[in-house]
Write a protein that holds these residues in place. Structure first.
Motif, PDB file in Angstrom:
ATOM      1  N   ILE A  17       0.901  -1.319  -0.010  1.00  0.00           N
ATOM      2  CA  ILE A  17       0.231  -0.004   0.070  1.00  0.00           C
ATOM      3  C   ILE A  17       0.939   1.225  -0.066  1.00  0.00           C
ATOM      4  N   LEU A  18       0.591   2.111  -0.730  1.00  0.00           N
ATOM      5  CA  LEU A  18       1.100   3.606  -0.889  1.00  0.00           C
ATOM      6  C   LEU A  18       0.060   4.618  -0.091  1.00  0.00           C
ATOM      7  N   TYR A  19       0.822   5.348   1.001  1.00  0.00           N
ATOM      8  CA  TYR A  19      -0.016   6.042   1.832  1.00  0.00           C
ATOM      9  C   TYR A  19       0.377   7.398   1.234  1.00  0.00           C
ATOM     10  N   LEU A  20      -0.660   8.203   0.815  1.00  0.00           N
ATOM     11  CA  LEU A  20      -0.436   9.598   0.337  1.00  0.00           C
ATOM     12  C   LEU A  20      -1.068  10.676   1.087  1.00  0.00           C
ATOM     13  N   ASN A  21      -0.758  12.061   1.032  1.00  0.00           N
ATOM     14  CA  ASN A  21      -1.285  12.993   1.574  1.00  0.00           C
ATOM     15  C   ASN A  21      -2.064  13.586   0.571  1.00  0.00           C
ATOM     16  N   ASN A  22      -2.553  14.890   0.802  1.00  0.00           N
ATOM     17  CA  ASN A  22      -3.475  15.541   0.010  1.00  0.00           C
ATOM     18  C   ASN A  22      -2.816  16.147  -1.249  1.00  0.00           C
ATOM     19  N   ALA A  23      -1.587  15.880  -1.134  1.00  0.00           N
ATOM     20  CA  ALA A  23      -1.004  16.514  -2.535  1.00  0.00           C
ATOM     21  C   ALA A  23      -0.389  15.302  -3.505  1.00  0.00           C
ATOM     22  N   ASN A  24      -0.841  14.059  -3.033  1.00  0.00           N
ATOM     23  CA  ASN A  24      -0.562  12.956  -3.553  1.00  0.00           C
ATOM     24  C   ASN A  24       1.028  12.602  -3.547  1.00  0.00           C
ATOM     25  N   LYS A  25       1.607  13.238  -2.423  1.00  0.00           N
ATOM     26  CA  LYS A  25       3.022  12.796  -2.151  1.00  0.00           C
ATOM     27  C   LYS A  25       3.077  11.524  -1.291  1.00  0.00           C
ATOM     28  N   VAL A  26       3.827  10.503  -1.488  1.00  0.00           N
ATOM     29  CA  VAL A  26       4.128   9.384  -0.838  1.00  0.00           C
ATOM     30  C   VAL A  26       4.352   9.579   0.588  1.00  0.00           C
ATOM     31  N   LEU A  27       3.642   9.249   1.575  1.00  0.00           N
ATOM     32  CA  LEU A  27       4.281   9.243   2.910  1.00  0.00           C
ATOM     33  C   LEU A  27       4.598   7.868   3.449  1.00  0.00           C
ATOM     34  N   LEU A  28       4.304   6.993   2.804  1.00  0.00           N
ATOM     35  CA  LEU A  28       4.909   5.458   3.072  1.00  0.00           C
ATOM     36  C   LEU A  28       4.686   4.460   2.464  1.00  0.00           C
ATOM     37  N   ARG A  29       5.564   3.630   2.012  1.00  0.00           N
ATOM     38  CA  ARG A  29       5.201   2.336   1.374  1.00  0.00           C
ATOM     39  C   ARG A  29       5.225   0.906   2.094  1.00  0.00           C
ATOM     40  N   SER A  30       4.174   0.341   2.151  1.00  0.00           N
ATOM     41  CA  SER A  30       4.173  -0.758   3.409  1.00  0.00           C
ATOM     42  C   SER A  30       3.668  -1.928   2.800  1.00  0.00           C
TER      43      SER A  30
END
Length: 232
Positions: free
Chosen positions: A135-148
């Motif tokens: 899963i890629l977790y994204l913020n509201n700018a579609n930047k990747v916060l974490l790959r898990s």
């Protein structure tokens, strides 16, 4: 008469056939895959040159370097002329290439398309002999916060712990997720389980205002996007 102990070492080849010299004088891009592998192993046997041996090894994996990188040391040493040291050299060189792709992928920190997500995930998922779900977790700018990594093995709804996924999203402040898993078989067709898992996470995300932007099925060379296929 040729000495029985003679080995087709690269140093005995004619100047035009020496891949090391060819690389130095003409550049690495002009060398074939077999010539590059021949440089790694250095010599063949009395029956065949290093390039001929390399061609035989590559032919066994359909001339696919990704498939070559999956061979174990034990599998490589099954080829006559390849001892443990040569097998290790081949394996190490291909692993360096895989890690290089991974470092290049890490530069992608904003997802603007399904292709971006694929390029980011390919080094992790593309060569695996088994299925993994990420899963890629994204913020509201579609930047990747974490790959898990969520699970390893066959994909079924029972392996997806929705609570864990959403807890992680809330802790990160993620507002969107991209799901991804690989198909080692090479097929890009979504299975019933793929669709069920996607729906399960969509339902859970909707309750928390967390969007599922896409679900990618990744293979060595290509991908399928649920979003592009209008399945979300």
């Amino acid at each position: 008469m040729q000495d029985k102990a003679f080995s087709f070492s690269i140093k005995h080849w004619s100047e035009d056939d020496k891949p090391r010299e060819k690389l130095v004088h003409k550049g690495k891009s002009v060398l074939s895959d077999a010539e590059l592998v021949a440089i790694l192993i250095g010599s063949g046997s009395k029956e065949e040159s290093a390039v001929e041996l390399s061609k035989r090894i590559l032919a066994s994996v359909g001339n696919n370097l990704n498939e070559l990188g999956k061979l174990s040391i034990q599998q490589l040493t099954q080829f006559k002329g390849i001892g443990e040291a040569k097998a290790v050299a081949i394996s190490a060189a291909l692993e360096i290439g895989r890690r290089r792709r991974g470092e290049e992928a890490l530069r992608i920190n904003k997802i603007s398309s399904s292709r971006d997500a694929f390029e980011l995930l390919l080094p992790t998922l593309g060569d695996l002999p088994h299925e993994e779900f990420w899963i890629l977790y994204l913020n509201n700018a579609n930047k990747v916060l974490l790959r898990s990594q969520l699970s390893k093995g066959g994909l079924t709804g029972t392996l997806v712990d929705v609570r864990v996924v959403m807890k992680q999203a809330l802790e990160l402040g993620a507002v969107a997720l991209i799901l991804a898993h690989n198909h080692p078989s090479g097929t890009l067709k979504p299975s019933k389980a793929d669709r069920e898992v996607t729906q399960k996470l969509q339902n859970a995300g909707a309750a928390l205002d967390i969007k599922i932007l896409d679900h990618l099925i990744v293979t060595q060379k290509d991908y399928f996007s649920f979003a592009d296929g209008q399945m979300l």
